[in-house]
Design an enzyme around this catalytic site. Sequence first.
Site, PDB file in Angstrom:
ATOM      1  N   ASN A  93     -75.305  -0.735 -61.873  1.00 29.42           N
ATOM      2  CA  ASN A  93     -74.003  -0.509 -62.497  1.00 29.42           C
ATOM      3  C   ASN A  93     -73.563   0.955 -62.359  1.00 29.42           C
ATOM      4  OD1 ASN A  93     -72.947  -2.941 -63.546  1.00 29.42           O
ATOM      5  ND2 ASN A  93     -74.519  -2.972 -65.119  1.00 29.42           N
TER       6      ASN A  93
ATOM      7  N   CYS B  43     -72.754  -9.057 -59.573  1.00 30.65           N
ATOM      8  CA  CYS B  43     -72.820  -8.926 -61.027  1.00 30.65           C
ATOM      9  C   CYS B  43     -73.123 -10.303 -61.606  1.00 30.65           C
ATOM     10  CB  CYS B  43     -71.496  -8.401 -61.571  1.00 30.65           C
ATOM     11  SG  CYS B  43     -71.421  -8.321 -63.380  1.00 30.65           S
ATOM     12  N   ASP B  44     -74.007 -10.353 -62.591  1.00 32.57           N
ATOM     13  CA  ASP B  44     -74.360 -11.654 -63.164  1.00 32.57           C
ATOM     14  C   ASP B  44     -73.569 -11.983 -64.427  1.00 32.57           C
ATOM     15  OD1 ASP B  44     -75.509 -10.080 -65.116  1.00 32.57           O
ATOM     16  OD2 ASP B  44     -77.566 -10.682 -64.718  1.00 32.57           O
TER      17      ASP B  44
ATOM     18  N   HIS C 140     -66.036  -7.059 -63.861  1.00 33.87           N
ATOM     19  CA  HIS C 140     -65.810  -6.972 -65.308  1.00 33.87           C
ATOM     20  C   HIS C 140     -64.319  -6.973 -65.651  1.00 33.87           C
ATOM     21  CE1 HIS C 140     -70.032  -5.132 -66.371  1.00 33.87           C
ATOM     22  NE2 HIS C 140     -70.103  -6.345 -65.850  1.00 33.87           N
TER      23      HIS C 140
ATOM     24  N   TYR D 154     -65.321  -8.923 -70.633  1.00 32.15           N
ATOM     25  CA  TYR D 154     -65.169  -7.466 -70.648  1.00 32.15           C
ATOM     26  C   TYR D 154     -63.719  -7.025 -70.784  1.00 32.15           C
ATOM     27  CZ  TYR D 154     -70.007  -6.149 -69.741  1.00 32.15           C
ATOM     28  OH  TYR D 154     -71.354  -5.927 -69.859  1.00 32.15           O
TER      29      TYR D 154
END
Length: 457
Positions: free
Chosen positions: A149, A171-172, A202, A270
Amino acid sequence: MTLKKQSLLIAGGGSTFTPGIIMMLLENLDKFPIRQIKFFDNDEERQKEIADACEIILQERAPEITFLATTDPETAFTDVDFVMAHIRVGKYAMREQDEKIPLKYGVIGQETCGPGGISYGMRSIGGVLELIDYMELYSPDAWMLNYSNPAAIVAEATRKLRPTAKIINICDMPVGIEHRMSEILGLQSRKDMTVRYYGLNHFGWWTDIRDKDGNDLMPKIKEHVAEHGYVTPNELVGRPGEEIEPSWMHTYGKAKEVYPLDPKTLPNTYLKYYFFPQDEVALADPEHTRANEVMEHREKSVFSECNRIANIQTAEDAKLETDDHASYIVDLARAIAYNTKERMLLIVPNDGALSNFDPTAMVEIPCIVGSNGPEPLAQGEIPRFQKGLMEQQVAVEKLVVEAWAEGSYQKLWQALILSRTVPNARVAKQLLDDLIEANQGYWPELKDSVKVTVPMV
């Protein structure tokens, strides 16, 4: 057909997530066989605590796999097929600064969003580029699967500064939300769904979700999210299961407030940081942030368990948990290694996939993955609301990378001003000056900083 055994390097061997990845890899050896696993980290002492336990786990459960932990780049990166990278430059001590400094100014502190994400991005860029350079020097045919990240900034940096690198940024978080969607629907797995999704990391929206027979699953999920967010039915009635931290339960529940902004879609969780930043500031404890929680709980528990395993020299009763979300990275590696044509959400150059959006933007969209890497799937035009939001956020990410590459205070100040989480240019400058001081030794020198003055009133 006998599958070729793979050689893997985990870059960030001292991470608390590494044992869970090892456990996950061991559970998938039938579909992703491994001949060698290496760990690489620049913190030898920290990595050794994790590696000693993982070596015992491998000896007991898969003794045929060769294991090595090293801090030497040539040893680590030679003879590998995949580099799985999850580094954290500055460790959790610097994450704590990323979270607490913004809160001093009434701005949310978060590791991937807003000023905290920008600060972390400025540290991460150099570390990830260094890994790419090692890989290309010692194993030029290898692929890097990066989930370091903040993924959005790192992805833009690799696109701009290492344009020919064989790196895929993932990204999970969408995977975790899709797992919750499958629970809401009563499905066995998120893989029972086929999704359409677009956005930035996100910062995205699901536009279509169907089962394998083509039935539209969106109405039922929307009905649930409108009332409960992504809190699952089991969690609503308090049934026993995986314990979810209160901060994550708030995040999943908050989706019900984000959803009405565009009820034709389903939002990434997010987005709450950008649409309701004042709510997140109000809930935050400036003296005890998420970084403190991780250091007090996850860090202590994982290292304690690894040390226990190393001391008794057996992992028979190991309490280390499989990182289920990390199975996503096995699907990706399998797709490349064995040309499985897996459909996955990945962070890739737009290049026309969103037809009315910047072709150079790093967007998160469905791709078909084979031996040549990802092939993005066209998602068509995006609505004005999302387009406007995404253009602003892409500008933030691009300015951060340009600031890092050029050593530009001006561009980093502009990036902070453009973030929806920062209220004005004065606060942006105060934040930037504090972050520069905190990140000495991690950020490149910002050469034009002395030229900028703003009255502080």
